[in-house]
Design an enzyme around this catalytic site. Structure first.
Site, PDB file in Angstrom:
ATOM      1  N   LYS A 116     -11.998   6.478   4.759  1.00 23.71           N
ATOM      2  CA  LYS A 116     -11.830   5.396   5.604  1.00 23.71           C
ATOM      3  C   LYS A 116     -12.992   4.437   5.200  1.00 23.71           C
ATOM      4  O   LYS A 116     -14.181   4.721   5.348  1.00 23.71           O
ATOM      5  CB  LYS A 116     -11.889   5.702   7.173  1.00 23.71           C
ATOM      6  CG  LYS A 116     -11.566   4.731   8.074  1.00 23.71           C
ATOM      7  CD  LYS A 116     -11.342   5.151   9.352  1.00 23.71           C
ATOM      8  CE  LYS A 116     -11.025   3.834  10.331  1.00 23.71           C
ATOM      9  NZ  LYS A 116      -9.961   3.040  10.052  1.00 23.71           N
ATOM     10  N   GLY A 135       0.713  -1.155   0.134  1.00 21.17           N
ATOM     11  CA  GLY A 135      -0.128   0.099  -0.021  1.00 21.17           C
ATOM     12  C   GLY A 135       0.698   1.188   0.014  1.00 21.17           C
ATOM     13  O   GLY A 135       0.469   2.283   0.446  1.00 21.17           O
ATOM     14  N   HIS A 160     -13.089  10.136  11.545  1.00 23.19           N
ATOM     15  CA  HIS A 160     -11.945   9.960  10.693  1.00 23.19           C
ATOM     16  C   HIS A 160     -12.457  10.739   9.294  1.00 23.19           C
ATOM     17  O   HIS A 160     -13.377  10.877   9.105  1.00 23.19           O
ATOM     18  CB  HIS A 160     -11.849   8.515  10.448  1.00 23.19           C
ATOM     19  CG  HIS A 160     -10.955   7.706  11.487  1.00 23.19           C
ATOM     20  ND1 HIS A 160     -11.574   7.460  12.619  1.00 23.19           N
ATOM     21  CD2 HIS A 160      -9.827   7.690  11.419  1.00 23.19           C
ATOM     22  CE1 HIS A 160     -10.618   6.992  13.334  1.00 23.19           C
ATOM     23  NE2 HIS A 160      -9.565   7.005  12.906  1.00 23.19           N
TER      24      HIS A 160
END
Length: 275
Positions: free
Chosen positions: A168, A13, A164
């Site tokens: 997300k 990632g 968040h």
């Protein structure tokens, strides 16, 4: 580090927001060597990961095949480490692959189920390979959780709010779930009912963990990673809050995890277990 081999690190990632920070941190750590970088974004495959991360050329190309990069990590002088910040849908298979190759995984991706964690723990033990699953790499968050454990000795009512950014993928956050689990380990019964509640809109009271703690998730642009733990009692409200304004705040915890996982022979869940 002239007389000691550096820890070989693979970042999975690597083109993501957290991945780029990990690339920078690992490349600047004197006791680590970035040996591979993986990302599925077709727009960056083949490019130098250092250029993508903004830290200068590292001569490490971004590849889209995790298996081949794990092989690179096994060809080093000492056992390698994979740092994974990918997606909940792929993290389980990523961890199994790393363990199968003898590469120790450090997982920042949240979303693993309890059954998956149990399976990965058994797999790591059979392979005698260390693994770390860390919902939040912030030292400040660990301190918040420790303060919450102290407060829970004196309060029966508690709720958690986690906030968040809107990219997300999972909710509630792994950090919020972990906080609720830690409070449950005290063996207390939280939030005794006072009235028969009725939600006029489903989810108005958030999700309820097995520990009977309500967890509320907020997703908005402009946020990064934030958490509040609210304790209530007659006449008072005790609030613990942690705010993150830069992903660089997670990097000391990531580097600590990379170093500590080399000493493990099983899977450990939570940064507080290695501090």
């Amino acid at each position: 580090m002239a007389d000691q081999a550096k820890i070989p690190v693979v970042v999975n990632g690597a083109a993501g927001k957290m991945g780029r920070e990990v690339v920078k941190a690992v490349s600047q750590a004197e006791d680590m060597e970035l040996v591979g970088a993986v990302d599925r974004n077709p727009n960056v495959v083949g490019e130098d990961v250092g250029i993508i991360a903004g830290c200068g050329e590292l001569e490490v190309p971004l590849l889209n095949d995790l298996q081949s990069v794990l092989v690179l990590a096994t060809q080093q002088e000492i056992q390698g480490v994979m740092v994974d910040f990918t997606h909940p849908n792929s993290v389980y298979e990523n961890v199994r692959s790393a363990i199968a190759y003898g590469v120790r995984p450090v997982i920042g991706t949240t979303g693993l189920t309890d059954d998956q964690l149990k399976d990965l723990t058994e797999f790591a033990e059979k392979a005698s390979t260390g693994a770390l699953v860390v919902p939040n790499f912030s030292i400040g968050m660990v301190l918040l959780q420790q303060a919450a454990l102290q407060a829970a000795q004196y309060f029966e009512n508690v709720e958690i709010i986690e906030l968040h950014h809107n990219q997300k993928a999972d909710a509630p956050s792994g950090t919020a779930i972990k906080t609720a689990q830690m409070l449950a380990e005290l063996g207390k019964t939280y939030n005794p009912p006072q009235v028969e509640e009725k939600e006029h809109l489903a989810g108005a009271r958030g999700s309820v963990s097995e520990e009977n703690i309500n967890i509320h998730s907020v997703r908005l642009p402009g946020l990064l990673a934030h958490q509040e733990v609210l304790f209530g009692a007659p006449g008072q409200l005790y609030t613990l809050r942690h705010d993150t304004s830069d992903r660089a705040s997670f990097m000391p915890g990531v580097l600590l995890a990379v170093r500590k996982v080399t000493e493990l022979r099983t899977l450990i869940y939570g940064l507080e277990k290695i501090l």
